[in-house]
Write an enzyme that holds these catalytic residues in place. Structure first.
Site, PDB file in Angstrom:
ATOM      1  N   HIS A 207     -48.539 -21.115 -43.498  1.00 55.25           N
ATOM      2  CA  HIS A 207     -47.391 -21.946 -43.146  1.00 55.25           C
ATOM      3  C   HIS A 207     -47.948 -23.339 -42.860  1.00 55.25           C
ATOM      4  CE1 HIS A 207     -46.359 -17.908 -41.562  1.00 55.25           C
ATOM      5  NE2 HIS A 207     -45.095 -18.201 -41.814  1.00 55.25           N
TER       6      HIS A 207
ATOM      7  N   ASP B 209     -49.482 -23.638 -39.478  1.00 57.24           N
ATOM      8  CA  ASP B 209     -50.710 -22.880 -39.186  1.00 57.24           C
ATOM      9  C   ASP B 209     -51.924 -23.763 -39.364  1.00 57.24           C
ATOM     10  OD1 ASP B 209     -49.106 -20.595 -39.232  1.00 57.24           O
ATOM     11  OD2 ASP B 209     -49.602 -20.144 -41.320  1.00 57.24           O
TER      12      ASP B 209
ATOM     13  N   ASP C 278     -46.237  -8.589 -49.120  1.00 58.74           N
ATOM     14  CA  ASP C 278     -46.891  -8.788 -47.827  1.00 58.74           C
ATOM     15  C   ASP C 278     -47.276  -7.393 -47.343  1.00 58.74           C
ATOM     16  OD1 ASP C 278     -46.830 -11.500 -47.737  1.00 58.74           O
ATOM     17  OD2 ASP C 278     -45.523 -11.667 -45.990  1.00 58.74           O
TER      18      ASP C 278
ATOM     19  N   ASP D 156     -41.552  -5.841 -35.642  1.00 62.08           N
ATOM     20  CA  ASP D 156     -42.506  -6.107 -36.713  1.00 62.08           C
ATOM     21  C   ASP D 156     -43.911  -6.115 -36.116  1.00 62.08           C
ATOM     22  OD1 ASP D 156     -43.117  -6.829 -39.307  1.00 62.08           O
ATOM     23  OD2 ASP D 156     -42.604  -8.944 -39.075  1.00 62.08           O
TER      24      ASP D 156
ATOM     25  N   ASP E 228     -50.302  -9.644 -44.507  1.00 60.98           N
ATOM     26  CA  ASP E 228     -49.519 -10.220 -43.403  1.00 60.98           C
ATOM     27  C   ASP E 228     -49.698  -9.254 -42.231  1.00 60.98           C
ATOM     28  OD1 ASP E 228     -47.845 -11.574 -41.781  1.00 60.98           O
ATOM     29  OD2 ASP E 228     -46.177 -11.696 -43.192  1.00 60.98           O
TER      30      ASP E 228
END
Ligand code: XLS
Ligand code: NI
Ligand code: NI
Length: 437
Positions: free
Chosen positions: A99, A102, A294, A305, A337
């Site tokens: 991202h 990040d 992912d 999650d 991920d």
């Protein structure tokens, strides 16, 4: 500076090895059904879980031991770039994903934020050139900053929407600069908490408008990455609009976006939606929408999650079976991920987590290849659906049948005979295959 001094290049040592820092199943050059494992799996490391996340949870502070842990601001951002390339090199993974937030810290204005981003993007570019590592996808984080409290592309405030659009524009420029294979949209806060204060129709129309603008801008700047939407049913909002593959596909169809988008499917998001990962992949594949994966796994006892490293062979086998059935993952890949548990706080754990995921996927690939090669499930389907290849069934699938012709057939066809689906037997066969490869 090296951040993982104690770890050398991770090698394939095969099944007999008891070296925890070696692969037992992932042998990048091994050919499986005409392609190397590396080509099939196209592994990627997720920047946010591996270099940005440092162990905090809602009840506890950062606890991970990281060589860059004492740095801050742009120094920290630069150190993470170095750590990323050292890690990719040692692990032998060809891709990474990030991202925007990040990789570089936000400044006090959008101008400053973009400037920070440019510095790090330059550094990434240099490192990609020397290492040969590639970007599987990038995306815009439009959920962490408080401005996105009510969404980004589905914001209730046009000023926030404009900010999100600016962020996407910059994201596309960054993707082009780094020659990204894909560009991902995960609707971080594109959803709602209560319908009582939500204009769902406007929010969805606006989200589609943002996607159309992104398609137009990518074309304008010559960025030819595959656009991907990542479905998730809940978290952070109670109801996320891109609930699952089927919902997302119907959204794309409604707004005329199917030519430009595919799906990035995540295992833990599938289970949160009440589906298996293989279900989501199948739904995407039969609609020509399988884009990327992912890879992670959830915990069936928890309702959120958890993004654990995938270690469930049954699931990776069925996942890779779906991918093989779809003809491969194309420009997508298998992006971890996934994050190490808070209790796994030593730097080596980052390697051990990825090795576990990569070996479990490679093992699953081998099992899936065997199922494919031996037509284990294909022959079951051939047999089970054989009535559609002749007689009245052929009339149905060829479009010849009418309600009247089917009635005429049904009136004289008595009794109807069904056959067992034999799923218990099939599951045992699957177990045997998984443990034989
Ligand atoms: C969060 C998502 C996110 C996307 C990228 O649940 O999985 O990490 O993959 O924004
Ligand atoms: Ni994800
Ligand atoms: Ni997730």
């Amino acid at each position: 500076m090296a951040y993982f001094d104690g770890v050398g290049k991770i090698q394939f040592e095969g099944k007999g090895s008891d070296n925890p820092l070696a692969f037992k199943h992932y042998n990048p050059k091994e050919v499986v059904l005409g392609k190397t494992m590396e080509e099939h799996l196209r592994f990627a490391v997720a920047y946010w879980h591996t270099f940005t996340y440092e162990g905090a949870d809602p009840f506890g502070a950062n606890n991970a031991i990281r060589g860059w842990g004492n740095l801050s601001g742009m120094d920290l951002a630069k150190a993470r770039v170095e750590a990323n390339f050292e890690f990719l090199e040692k692990l032998g993974v060809p891709f990474y994903c990030f991202h925007d937030r990040d990789i570089a810290p936000e400044g006090s204005t959008l101008q400053e934020t973009n400037k920070n981003l440019d510095v790090i993007v330059d550094l990434l570019k240099q490192n990609m050139k020397t290492s040969g590592k590639k970007l599987l996808w990038n995306t815009a984080n439009m959920f962490t900053n408080p401005r996105f409290v009510f969404g980004a592309g589905t914001a209730v405030n046009a000023d926030v929407y404009a900010y999100a659009a600016a962020q996407v524009k910059k994201g596309l420029e960054v993707g082009k600069e780094l020659d990204s294979e894909n560009y991902v949209f995960w609707g971080g806060r594109e959803g709602y908490e209560t319908l009582l204060n939500t204009d769902m129709a406007l929010e969805l129309d606006n989200l589609a408008r943002l996607f159309h603008m992104a398609v137009a801008y990518a074309k304008e700047i010559g960025f030819d990455a595959q656009f991907l939407i990542e479905p998730k049913p809940k978290e952070p909002t109670k109801h996320q609009y891109d609930f699952d593959a089927a919902t997302t596909i119907s959204f794309l169809q409604k707004y005329g976006l199917t030519d430009h988008f595919k799906l990035n499917l995540e295992a833990n998001h599938a289970t949160l939606a009440g589906h298996t990962f293989e279900h989501e992949i199948r739904v995407a594949a039969i609609n020509g929408m399988l884009g990327s994966l992912d890879a992670n796994q959830g915990d069936m006892l928890l309702g959120w999650d958890t993004d654990e490293f995938p270690t469930d062979l049954y699931s990776t086998t069925l996942t890779m079976y779906e991918v093989l059935r779809a003809g491969g993952i194309g420009r997508g890949g298998v992006n971890f991920d996934a994050k190490v548990r808070r209790g796994s706080f030593e730097p080596d754990d980052l390697f051990l987590g990825h090795i576990a995921g990569m070996d479990t996927f490679a093992w699953g690939l081998k099992a899936a290849a065997k199922i494919t090669e031996e037509r284990v499930l294909d022959s079951i389907l051939d047999e089970r659906y054989r009535s559609f290849r002749e007689g009245i069934g052929l009339d149905i699938v060829s479009g010849k049948a009418t309600l009247a012709s089917l009635e005429q057939y049904a009136l004289q066809n008595n009794p109807i005979k069904n056959e067992s689906g034999r799923q218990e037997r099939i599951k045992l066969v699957l177990n045997e295959i998984i443990y034989s490869v």
